[in-house]
Scaffold this motif. Structure first.
Motif, PDB file in Angstrom:
ATOM      1  N   ASP B  56       0.820  -1.212   0.000  1.00 57.54           N
ATOM      2  CA  ASP B  56       0.000   0.000   0.000  1.00 57.54           C
ATOM      3  C   ASP B  56       0.854   1.261   0.000  1.00 57.54           C
ATOM      4  OD1 ASP B  56      -2.121  -1.629   0.229  1.00 57.54           O
ATOM      5  OD2 ASP B  56      -2.398  -1.333   2.394  1.00 57.54           O
ATOM      6  N   TYR B  57       2.049   1.155   0.554  1.00 53.81           N
ATOM      7  CA  TYR B  57       2.866   2.344   0.765  1.00 53.81           C
ATOM      8  C   TYR B  57       3.824   2.634  -0.392  1.00 53.81           C
ATOM      9  CZ  TYR B  57       1.025   1.758   5.454  1.00 53.81           C
ATOM     10  OH  TYR B  57       0.187   1.611   6.517  1.00 53.81           O
ATOM     11  N   PHE B  58       3.872   1.732  -1.389  1.00 57.56           N
ATOM     12  CA  PHE B  58       4.760   2.005  -2.535  1.00 57.56           C
ATOM     13  C   PHE B  58       4.203   1.326  -3.783  1.00 57.56           C
ATOM     14  CE2 PHE B  58       6.309  -1.213   0.379  1.00 57.56           C
ATOM     15  CZ  PHE B  58       6.291  -2.342  -0.411  1.00 57.56           C
ATOM     16  N   GLN B  59       2.868   1.470  -3.957  1.00 50.98           N
ATOM     17  CA  GLN B  59       2.187   0.785  -5.053  1.00 50.98           C
ATOM     18  C   GLN B  59       2.788   1.156  -6.412  1.00 50.98           C
ATOM     19  OE1 GLN B  59      -0.081  -1.629  -4.430  1.00 50.98           O
ATOM     20  NE2 GLN B  59       0.213  -2.051  -6.601  1.00 50.98           N
ATOM     21  N   ALA B  60       3.176   2.428  -6.577  1.00 54.68           N
ATOM     22  CA  ALA B  60       3.710   2.865  -7.870  1.00 54.68           C
ATOM     23  C   ALA B  60       4.972   2.088  -8.221  1.00 54.68           C
ATOM     24  CB  ALA B  60       4.012   4.368  -7.822  1.00 54.68           C
ATOM     25  N   TYR B  61       5.768   1.778  -7.216  1.00 56.62           N
ATOM     26  CA  TYR B  61       6.992   0.993  -7.452  1.00 56.62           C
ATOM     27  C   TYR B  61       6.632  -0.411  -7.920  1.00 56.62           C
ATOM     28  CZ  TYR B  61      11.327  -1.523  -6.535  1.00 56.62           C
ATOM     29  OH  TYR B  61      12.436  -2.310  -6.668  1.00 56.62           O
ATOM     30  N   VAL B  62       5.659  -1.028  -7.245  1.00 54.66           N
ATOM     31  CA  VAL B  62       5.251  -2.389  -7.604  1.00 54.66           C
ATOM     32  C   VAL B  62       4.692  -2.408  -9.021  1.00 54.66           C
ATOM     33  CG1 VAL B  62       3.754  -4.326  -6.991  1.00 54.66           C
ATOM     34  CG2 VAL B  62       4.799  -2.935  -5.194  1.00 54.66           C
ATOM     35  N   ASP B  63       3.920  -1.358  -9.363  1.00 56.25           N
ATOM     36  CA  ASP B  63       3.353  -1.287 -10.707  1.00 56.25           C
ATOM     37  C   ASP B  63       4.457  -1.234 -11.759  1.00 56.25           C
ATOM     38  OD1 ASP B  63       0.918  -1.310  -9.570  1.00 56.25           O
ATOM     39  OD2 ASP B  63       0.539   0.853  -9.745  1.00 56.25           O
ATOM     40  N   LYS B  64       5.508  -0.509 -11.470  1.00 62.08           N
ATOM     41  CA  LYS B  64       6.564  -0.339 -12.461  1.00 62.08           C
ATOM     42  C   LYS B  64       7.453  -1.577 -12.564  1.00 62.08           C
ATOM     43  CE  LYS B  64      10.349   2.639 -13.854  1.00 62.08           C
ATOM     44  NZ  LYS B  64      11.067   3.893 -13.660  1.00 62.08           N
ATOM     45  N   TYR B  65       7.802  -2.171 -11.409  1.00 60.41           N
ATOM     46  CA  TYR B  65       8.776  -3.269 -11.431  1.00 60.41           C
ATOM     47  C   TYR B  65       8.125  -4.652 -11.353  1.00 60.41           C
ATOM     48  CZ  TYR B  65      12.387   0.233 -10.990  1.00 60.41           C
ATOM     49  OH  TYR B  65      13.221   1.290 -11.226  1.00 60.41           O
ATOM     50  N   GLY B  66       6.827  -4.675 -11.097  1.00 60.03           N
ATOM     51  CA  GLY B  66       6.127  -5.953 -11.096  1.00 60.03           C
ATOM     52  C   GLY B  66       6.354  -6.788  -9.862  1.00 60.03           C
ATOM     53  N   ALA B  67       7.123  -6.289  -8.913  1.00 61.83           N
ATOM     54  CA  ALA B  67       7.357  -7.067  -7.693  1.00 61.83           C
ATOM     55  C   ALA B  67       7.748  -6.125  -6.568  1.00 61.83           C
ATOM     56  CB  ALA B  67       8.466  -8.086  -7.913  1.00 61.83           C
ATOM     57  N   GLN B  68       7.625  -6.628  -5.345  1.00 59.49           N
ATOM     58  CA  GLN B  68       8.045  -5.832  -4.192  1.00 59.49           C
ATOM     59  C   GLN B  68       9.558  -5.866  -4.069  1.00 59.49           C
ATOM     60  OE1 GLN B  68       6.335  -6.206  -0.447  1.00 59.49           O
ATOM     61  NE2 GLN B  68       4.233  -6.424  -1.139  1.00 59.49           N
ATOM     62  N   PRO B  69      10.145  -4.856  -3.460  1.00 58.93           N
ATOM     63  CA  PRO B  69      11.574  -4.953  -3.155  1.00 58.93           C
ATOM     64  C   PRO B  69      11.797  -5.927  -1.993  1.00 58.93           C
ATOM     65  CG  PRO B  69      10.681  -2.909  -2.288  1.00 58.93           C
ATOM     66  CD  PRO B  69       9.558  -3.588  -3.020  1.00 58.93           C
ATOM     67  N   ASN B  70      13.045  -6.215  -1.700  1.00 63.72           N
ATOM     68  CA  ASN B  70      13.349  -7.034  -0.515  1.00 63.72           C
ATOM     69  C   ASN B  70      13.331  -6.138   0.713  1.00 63.72           C
ATOM     70  OD1 ASN B  70      13.753  -9.332  -1.987  1.00 63.72           O
ATOM     71  ND2 ASN B  70      15.944  -8.940  -2.253  1.00 63.72           N
ATOM     72  N   PHE B  71      12.815  -6.688   1.829  1.00 56.53           N
ATOM     73  CA  PHE B  71      12.781  -5.899   3.054  1.00 56.53           C
ATOM     74  C   PHE B  71      13.581  -6.556   4.155  1.00 56.53           C
ATOM     75  CE2 PHE B  71       8.896  -4.148   1.140  1.00 56.53           C
ATOM     76  CZ  PHE B  71       9.183  -2.803   1.294  1.00 56.53           C
ATOM     77  N   SER B  72      14.196  -5.723   4.967  1.00 59.50           N
ATOM     78  CA  SER B  72      14.758  -6.201   6.215  1.00 59.50           C
ATOM     79  C   SER B  72      14.152  -5.311   7.287  1.00 59.50           C
ATOM     80  CB  SER B  72      16.277  -6.079   6.195  1.00 59.50           C
ATOM     81  OG  SER B  72      16.783  -6.277   7.490  1.00 59.50           O
ATOM     82  N   ILE B  73      13.499  -5.918   8.255  1.00 56.97           N
ATOM     83  CA  ILE B  73      12.754  -5.153   9.253  1.00 56.97           C
ATOM     84  C   ILE B  73      13.634  -4.873  10.464  1.00 56.97           C
ATOM     85  CG2 ILE B  73      10.697  -5.162  10.716  1.00 56.97           C
ATOM     86  CD1 ILE B  73      10.137  -5.114   7.696  1.00 56.97           C
TER      87      ILE B  73
END
Lengths: 319, 373
Positions: B56-73
């Motif tokens: 929800d917080y970076f939908q535009a990125y997902v739309d462009k790259y087709g996937a979520q980035p990797n996260f480390s919490i």
């Protein structure tokens, strides 16, 4: 060592056939050996090396110094009191947590043996059919991840957890018991449960190996069941029991996950400090020094323990 | 037979390098030894707060790259910094106004070229020029979210004494032992010193003996009184919802989430005051991914759609002024914050300690926790 065998060995070294065989042996051993060197020996060496460095803000000072160790043993005139015990150190935290961790692990080990021994005894002497099934049943908790098991203890012991809801339903308590979670006891309970299966198997094996005719002989010569247990079964199963207690004691002293999840502020152990030093205080060299000292203390205590109970004698008797 | 023959040949030293490689690659070992083949672009790696890894917080990125980035919490910025310094290759980090300087001083942050961010001009001007966003004249953090750190309490459970005179002192009062939860952070010492009468401007830069004394007095009390010191917000939200604790250090998301579940909860108007923070995205120079991907990720965070999700979902404010135009007016009213400048006037804005002060706090707070009996 006689001279003849020395000559033999020297000859063997030159004989190509034996040499090849020996190399083959090392070849077969090498996957495990390489793994041990890569995954165990090298990291420990790196840890030792790092413990002689110092952290200076963001910079790692790589010049050799004993400063970290000196800090760990530096004394202070004003002792810090913890549970009424004076710790005369300038930096008392590692010493206090070390003592606390040893105490908690010891409690967990005693609890584990107390639970595991009767269970192993039952499996060795009472179960006659489907022993394999029983062993599989015991390993069932291991089919889920350790993290999940710790989390489930959080649910069992929690404020609205299984124990509290149950007692409340039965009308035994009005307010949930709060001493169940977030304290050293919770850590000891969780550790005990998690390690019980590791203890059952070695004890079971040593009980299983006991020659049943010895027990019959003891009974025939007039021993009561209790006396028979203390004179035959317990001593003969001692090696397995000792192995089991070491298997539980050594890894639990440095445990980090369990205190982090169910320990709360009071349930921290030495592993928590190492984690804090490495990952929060950004002082890896100090963390390394604490880890090394912890390893040495555990090694010393285990050695002392084995010497005190005369492990050598036990082993020779078994042979 | 093949198998036995291979081992025999190997022990006799008759295996050619090529055969060995073929056998090794069957087990995947070859990938380590063979020359590295051309790789697809590295995936972006982000160090994030728990909960912010939702698309929800970076939908535009997902739309462009087709996937979520990797996260480390991470649970706190110092954890994240230690991880980066230990060699973790992250591209983007989510620090806050008071902590971004640590990343700059450690030499792991890069300057952000704001002309590459399409939403930059819609950011509140006050935030564009705030301390922490700008450091030594360079933009080192793209402001994204802002909110409060305050004392949240259960009005139905907390009792008259507290309601009559709301104070952070509840975390240091033995009467409330086991009924409150402080955050696992040196704020426990800072707020304690404030309860003791020290203004925040002095408390946040405590050092040396004064720090040790404050930790001994206030830190120890906070550790002993708290049921647990919370590190992730879902943990403390569950405890508040069940009534296990009646007050805690909290962010806006706790209020929003618990109210959504019908649990009564309020931010207290404490006499010592409450805090405001604003956080954002910082470009790290340790990453391996394409820099454009990092900029796209940051830009996605600054979009008004993200702001809408943030306001409606968590009750946080967003740095993009347009977010407030498209978000649900009821959610905005519930949140009570529309203008960061107004909010900062009424509250204490977190300040950046020097590296020495921060390192002192890290050590003293770690020791304080360890000493609990």
């Amino acid at each position: 060592m006689t001279t003849s065998s020395a000559i033999e060995r020297a000859g063997a070294r030159r004989d190509p056939a034996i040499l090849r065989k020996r190399l083959a042996g090392y070849g077969l051993l090498s996957p495990a050996l390489v793994l041990m060197i890569l995954m165990l020996a090298l990291p420990v060496l790196a840890l030792v090396l790092m413990s002689f460095w110092t952290q200076n803000g963001f910079e790692l000072d790589r010049s050799f110094t004993l400063d970290n160790y000196r800090q760990l043993v530096a004394t202070s005139d004003e002792p810090t009191y913890w549970m009424g015990i004076p710790f005369p150190f300038a930096y008392p935290v590692p010493a206090i947590l070390m003592l606390k961790s040893l105490g908690m692990s010891l409690a967990a080990t005693v609890a584990v043996i107390a639970v595991a021994y009767p269970m192993a005894y039952f499996m060795a002497f009472r179960v006659t059919h489907n022993k394999a099934l029983w062993i599989i049943l015991i390993t069932i908790p291991f089919w889920t991840s350790y993290l999940l098991r710790v989390f489930s203890w959080k649910i069992v012991l929690g404020f609205n957890g299984a124990i509290n809801s149950g007692l409340k339903y039965l009308g035994l308590i009005d307010e949930p018991l709060e001493f169940l979670l977030y304290n050293p006891t919770a850590v000891v309970i969780t550790l005990s449960h998690a390690w019980v299966a590791f203890a059952i198997l070695p004890i079971y094996v040593s009980l299983e190996k006991i020659d049943r005719t010895l027990l019959e002989a003891a009974s025939d010569l007039g021993d009561s069941r209790l006396k028979r247990f203390f004179r035959i079964t317990l001593p003969l199963s001692a090696p397995g029991t000792i192995a089991a207690s070491l298997l539980v004691f050594i890894p639990t002293v440095g445990d980090y996950v369990t205190p982090a999840l169910v320990g709360g502020p009071g349930g921290t152990m030495i592993g928590s400090l190492v984690q804090d030093l490495f990952l929060k205080q950004n002082n890896a060299p100090m963390g390394a020094a604490v880890s090394i000292v912890m390893m040495l203390i555990i090694a010393f205590l285990v050695g002392l323990f084995l010497w005190a109970i005369g492990y050598r004698k036990l082993r020779s008797r078994r042979a | 037979m093949q198998r036995i023959r291979f081992i025999d040949r190997m022990t006799q030293g008759k295996v050619s390098r090529r055969d060995m490689m073929k056998a090794a690659s069957a087990f995947g070992v070859g990938t380590l030894v063979l020359p590295k083949m051309a790789n697809a672009a590295e995936v972006l790696t982000c160090l994030e707060w728990g909960g912010y890894d939702s698309a929800d917080y970076f939908q535009a990125y997902v739309d462009k790259y087709g996937a979520q980035p990797n996260f480390s919490i991470f649970a706190g910025e110092e954890d994240a910094l230690a991880k980066v310094l230990a060699g973790f290759a992250a591209d983007v980090m989510h620090p806050c106004n008071y902590s971004v300087a640590r990343f700059v001083n450690a030499g792991v942050a890069s300057e952000i070229d704001t002309s590459r961010l399409t939403h930059w001009n819609d950011i509140f001007p006050a935030l564009q020029n705030a301390e922490g966003v700008l450091w030594d004249g360079k933009t080192v953090m793209a402001p994204a979210d802002f909110g409060n750190s305050g004392l949240a309490y259960r009005p139905d459970l907390v009792g008259e004494d507290f309601l009559a005179d709301p104070s952070w002192g509840i975390f240091y009062d033995e009467k409330y032992t086991g009924r409150v939860s402080m955050t696992d952070n040196e704020m426990a010492i800072i707020i304690g010193a404030m309860v003791g009468g020290m203004p925040y401007d002095e408390a946040y830069k405590l050092e040396g003996d004064a720090l040790v004394a404050a930790a001994k007095e206030w830190g120890t009390k906070a550790v002993n009184v708290s049921r647990f010191l919370w590190t992730d917000s879902s943990e403390v939200q569950q405890a508040m919802a069940s009534g296990e604790i009646i007050a805690c250090y909290a962010w806006n998301d706790l209020i929003a989430n618990l109210r959504a579940e019908g649990v009564p909860v309020e931010f207290a108007k404490t006499k010592e005051g409450s805090f405001t923070w604003f956080c954002g995205l910082t470009l790290l120079n340790t990453g391996k991914a394409d820099e454009q991907a990092a900029y796209d990720f940051i830009d996605a965070w600054l979009s008004p759609e993200t702001g809408k999700a943030l306001i409606e979902g968590s009750g946080y404010g967003h740095a993009n002024m347009k977010s407030f135009d498209i978000a649900d007016p009821e959610a905005i009213a519930n949140m009570g914050i529309t203008d960061p400048v107004e909010m900062m006037k009424d509250t204490l804005v977190f300040k950046t300690p020097t590296d020495e002060v921060q390192e002192g706090f890290n050590k003293v707070w770690g020791d304080t926790k360890a000493l609990k009996g």
